[in-house]
Scaffold this active site. Structure first.
Site, PDB file in Angstrom:
ATOM      1  N   ASN A  66       0.834  -1.199   0.000  1.00 38.49           N
ATOM      2  CA  ASN A  66       0.000   0.000   0.000  1.00 38.49           C
ATOM      3  C   ASN A  66       0.873   1.255   0.000  1.00 38.49           C
ATOM      4  O   ASN A  66       2.073   1.190   0.262  1.00 38.49           O
ATOM      5  CB  ASN A  66      -0.901   0.002   1.238  1.00 38.49           C
ATOM      6  CG  ASN A  66      -2.022  -1.012   1.143  1.00 38.49           C
ATOM      7  OD1 ASN A  66      -2.687  -1.117   0.114  1.00 38.49           O
ATOM      8  ND2 ASN A  66      -2.232  -1.767   2.208  1.00 38.49           N
ATOM      9  N   CYS A  75      -5.422  -7.661  -4.181  1.00 44.50           N
ATOM     10  CA  CYS A  75      -5.741  -6.377  -4.768  1.00 44.50           C
ATOM     11  C   CYS A  75      -6.424  -6.635  -6.107  1.00 44.50           C
ATOM     12  O   CYS A  75      -5.785  -7.133  -7.034  1.00 44.50           O
ATOM     13  CB  CYS A  75      -4.429  -5.632  -4.950  1.00 44.50           C
ATOM     14  SG  CYS A  75      -4.616  -4.071  -5.717  1.00 44.50           S
ATOM     15  N   HIS A 164     -12.546  -6.494   4.639  1.00 47.35           N
ATOM     16  CA  HIS A 164     -13.448  -5.439   4.171  1.00 47.35           C
ATOM     17  C   HIS A 164     -14.601  -5.252   5.148  1.00 47.35           C
ATOM     18  O   HIS A 164     -15.148  -6.237   5.660  1.00 47.35           O
ATOM     19  CB  HIS A 164     -14.015  -5.788   2.790  1.00 47.35           C
ATOM     20  CG  HIS A 164     -12.956  -5.867   1.743  1.00 47.35           C
ATOM     21  ND1 HIS A 164     -12.526  -4.773   1.029  1.00 47.35           N
ATOM     22  CD2 HIS A 164     -12.196  -6.907   1.323  1.00 47.35           C
ATOM     23  CE1 HIS A 164     -11.552  -5.146   0.207  1.00 47.35           C
ATOM     24  NE2 HIS A 164     -11.340  -6.425   0.363  1.00 47.35           N
ATOM     25  N   ASN A 195     -10.329  -2.395   4.948  1.00 47.55           N
ATOM     26  CA  ASN A 195     -10.835  -1.518   3.894  1.00 47.55           C
ATOM     27  C   ASN A 195     -12.296  -1.217   4.236  1.00 47.55           C
ATOM     28  O   ASN A 195     -12.974  -2.056   4.834  1.00 47.55           O
ATOM     29  CB  ASN A 195     -10.734  -2.221   2.544  1.00 47.55           C
ATOM     30  CG  ASN A 195      -9.286  -2.526   2.169  1.00 47.55           C
ATOM     31  OD1 ASN A 195      -8.534  -1.647   1.801  1.00 47.55           O
ATOM     32  ND2 ASN A 195      -8.887  -3.793   2.299  1.00 47.55           N
ATOM     33  N   GLU A 213      -9.673   3.011   1.513  1.00 49.81           N
ATOM     34  CA  GLU A 213      -8.794   1.832   1.514  1.00 49.81           C
ATOM     35  C   GLU A 213      -7.821   1.832   2.682  1.00 49.81           C
ATOM     36  O   GLU A 213      -7.204   2.851   2.973  1.00 49.81           O
ATOM     37  CB  GLU A 213      -7.972   1.813   0.220  1.00 49.81           C
ATOM     38  CG  GLU A 213      -8.498   0.831  -0.773  1.00 49.81           C
ATOM     39  CD  GLU A 213      -7.578   0.704  -1.972  1.00 49.81           C
ATOM     40  OE1 GLU A 213      -6.365   0.529  -1.787  1.00 49.81           O
ATOM     41  OE2 GLU A 213      -8.102   0.789  -3.095  1.00 49.81           O
ATOM     42  N   ARG A 214      -7.687   0.660   3.277  1.00 49.70           N
ATOM     43  CA  ARG A 214      -6.673   0.451   4.305  1.00 49.70           C
ATOM     44  C   ARG A 214      -5.301   0.814   3.734  1.00 49.70           C
ATOM     45  O   ARG A 214      -4.929   0.367   2.654  1.00 49.70           O
ATOM     46  CB  ARG A 214      -6.694  -1.035   4.702  1.00 49.70           C
ATOM     47  CG  ARG A 214      -5.589  -1.449   5.651  1.00 49.70           C
ATOM     48  CD  ARG A 214      -5.671  -2.912   6.005  1.00 49.70           C
ATOM     49  NE  ARG A 214      -5.336  -3.789   4.875  1.00 49.70           N
ATOM     50  CZ  ARG A 214      -5.075  -5.091   4.974  1.00 49.70           C
ATOM     51  NH1 ARG A 214      -5.133  -5.674   6.159  1.00 49.70           N
ATOM     52  NH2 ARG A 214      -4.794  -5.816   3.907  1.00 49.70           N
ATOM     53  N   CYS A 222     -11.974  -0.083  -5.858  1.00 52.78           N
ATOM     54  CA  CYS A 222     -11.359  -1.186  -5.124  1.00 52.78           C
ATOM     55  C   CYS A 222     -12.011  -2.479  -5.607  1.00 52.78           C
ATOM     56  O   CYS A 222     -13.212  -2.678  -5.418  1.00 52.78           O
ATOM     57  CB  CYS A 222     -11.579  -0.986  -3.624  1.00 52.78           C
ATOM     58  SG  CYS A 222     -10.877  -2.285  -2.600  1.00 52.78           S
TER      59      CYS A 222
HETATM   60  O1  ZDP Z   1      -6.216  -4.522   1.613  1.00 49.98           O
HETATM   61  C1  ZDP Z   1      -5.636  -3.460   1.438  1.00 49.98           C
HETATM   62  O2  ZDP Z   1      -4.799  -3.052   2.256  1.00 49.98           O
HETATM   63  C2  ZDP Z   1      -5.970  -2.660   0.188  1.00 49.98           C
HETATM   64  N1  ZDP Z   1      -5.587  -1.298   0.351  1.00 49.98           N
HETATM   65  C3  ZDP Z   1      -5.259  -3.324  -0.951  1.00 49.98           C
HETATM   66  C4  ZDP Z   1      -5.665  -2.786  -2.270  1.00 49.98           C
HETATM   67  C5  ZDP Z   1      -7.039  -3.236  -2.693  1.00 49.98           C
HETATM   68  C6  ZDP Z   1      -7.424  -2.658  -4.043  1.00 49.98           C
HETATM   69  N2  ZDP Z   1      -8.019  -1.400  -3.962  1.00 49.98           N
HETATM   70  C7  ZDP Z   1      -8.327  -3.589  -4.814  1.00 49.98           C
HETATM   71  O3  ZDP Z   1      -8.683  -3.189  -5.909  1.00 49.98           O
HETATM   72  O4  ZDP Z   1      -8.634  -4.668  -4.391  1.00 49.98           O
HETATM   73  C8  ZDP Z   1      -6.265  -2.456  -4.876  1.00 49.98           C
END
Ligand code: ZDP
Length: 343
Positions: A66, A75, A164, A195, A213-214, A222
């Site tokens: 991240n 991701c 999530h 997230n 987002e985390r 996302c």
């Molecule tokens: O889990 C996390 O720490 C997210 N910030 C990772 C990235 C997730 C993302 N936005 C997605 O599309 O799944 C890229």
């Protein structure tokens, strides 16, 4: 050594991608990720994604960092960009698939026509300890009322490898994301942070969502979050098993198949290619050979001016002394002077 990188985006969720499939990347990438993702001091991105040699029989391994330097397990938008990146580097045609090893398991993206990529995202995690969350499930969906920044929210938890939190609201535009996002990201009910998604149900096959987002803050999209939101909304009886998810950066198609696996389809595009400068020498300072190495090379094993020296030696080898003198006499300056003054 200078290193090439490429920047890609999927629905405005943007990533720096680096090819380390030859196993030549350094192990510590958290701090570099933070710097490279910085939008003023670096290239600027929501995350850094590395292509690495496989470890478990897959085709390739994906590591994602991240923007704050923390590591994510998966991701969704990133893996679409990852597929496009590999295809661009290797010249892979439409229809190609890759078995991509991630901390969330083996995920399989497939290249479609028109710049789209579809991804078999696997089955969602609903068992609280695997998300991880302290929320418990009455039926299938872990859910509870939580106090977040002074407000009570009905929060569901779904894992896609990464955690999530999903909150249904009447109007996503009215959500104070900057206040509720970070508070829910760090809520004790989510020990690995989470997230955060606020979702408005427009129709049984249309959801609109906003994302915090985390480790990256508010992003335009996302992919894992869109999957988690469809699962939570379906289990809450608010939508079908397939829907269009409208995110600030554009739309994703999500389908939860009867075999329990999620399919996600959306775009991924190259933004630009670039080169990172060579890492500075140990101690953070580049060596100025002309002053530091008068008594001999300081780093004979990895001399930063080795290439320039080799070129000079090759030149010296190629010409005799006489030829060099005539070369020097034939410099642009001399030719110019001769034109005005005569030989
Ligand atoms: O889990 C996390 O720490 C997210 N910030 C990772 C990235 C997730 C993302 N936005 C997605 O599309 O799944 C890229």
């Amino acid at each position: 050594m200078a290193r090439p990188f490429r920047k890609y985006q999927g629905l405005g969720n943007d990533f720096i991608l680096i090819d380390g499939r030859r196993g030549d990347l350094p192990d510590q990438v958290g701090e570099p990720a933070r710097l490279l993702c910085d939008r003023r001091f670096g290239i600027g991105a929501d995350g850094l994604i590395l292509a690495l040699p496989p470890r478990q029989g897959g085709d390739v391994r994906m590591q994602i960092l991240n923007a704050d330097g923390s590591e994510a397990e998966m991701c969704g938008n990133g893996i679409r960009c990852f597929a496009r990146f590999l295809a661009d580097l290797d010249g892979a045609p439409v229809g190609s698939t890759w078995r991509v090893e991630t901390p969330a398991g083996v995920i399989v993206p497939q290249l479609l026509a028109d710049g789209l990529v579809t991804v078999d995202m696997g089955a969602p995690f609903l068992e609280p300890s695997t998300i991880p969350t302290t929320l418990t499930a009455a039926a299938q969906l872990p859910e509870a009322d939580l106090e977040v920044a002074g407000e009570w929210l009905r929060v569901a938890a779904v894992g896609m490898g990464n955690p999530h939190a999903v909150v249904t609201v009447a109007d996503v535009d009215a959500v104070p994301l900057e206040r509720l996002g970070p508070a829910l990201e760090q809520h004790p009910a989510f020990p690995a942070r989470t997230n955060v998604h606020f979702v408005q149900v427009l129709a049984p096959d249309r959801l609109r969502l906003r994302v915090w987002e985390r480790g990256a803050g508010p992003t335009l999209a996302c992919g894992t979050g869109a999957c988690a939101t469809l699962v939570a909304s379906h289990l809450r009886g608010q939508c079908e098993r397939a829907a269009t998810l409208e995110l600030p950066g554009g739309a994703l198609q999500i389908r939860w198949d009867d075999d329990g696996r999620l399919q996600m389809t959306g775009p991924a595009q190259l933004v630009f290619c670039g080169t990172l400068p060579a890492e500075p020498a140990a101690g953070g300072q580049a060596i100025d050979c002309a002053t530091a190495c008068t008594e001999g090379c300081q780093r004979p094993d990895d001399c930063p001016s080795a290439e320039a020296r080799a070129r000079t030696l090759a030149l010296l080898d190629r010409f005799s002394l006489d030829e060099m003198i005539s070369l020097a006499n034939d410099s642009l300056e001399d030719r110019t002077r001769r034109r005005f003054e005569g030989p």
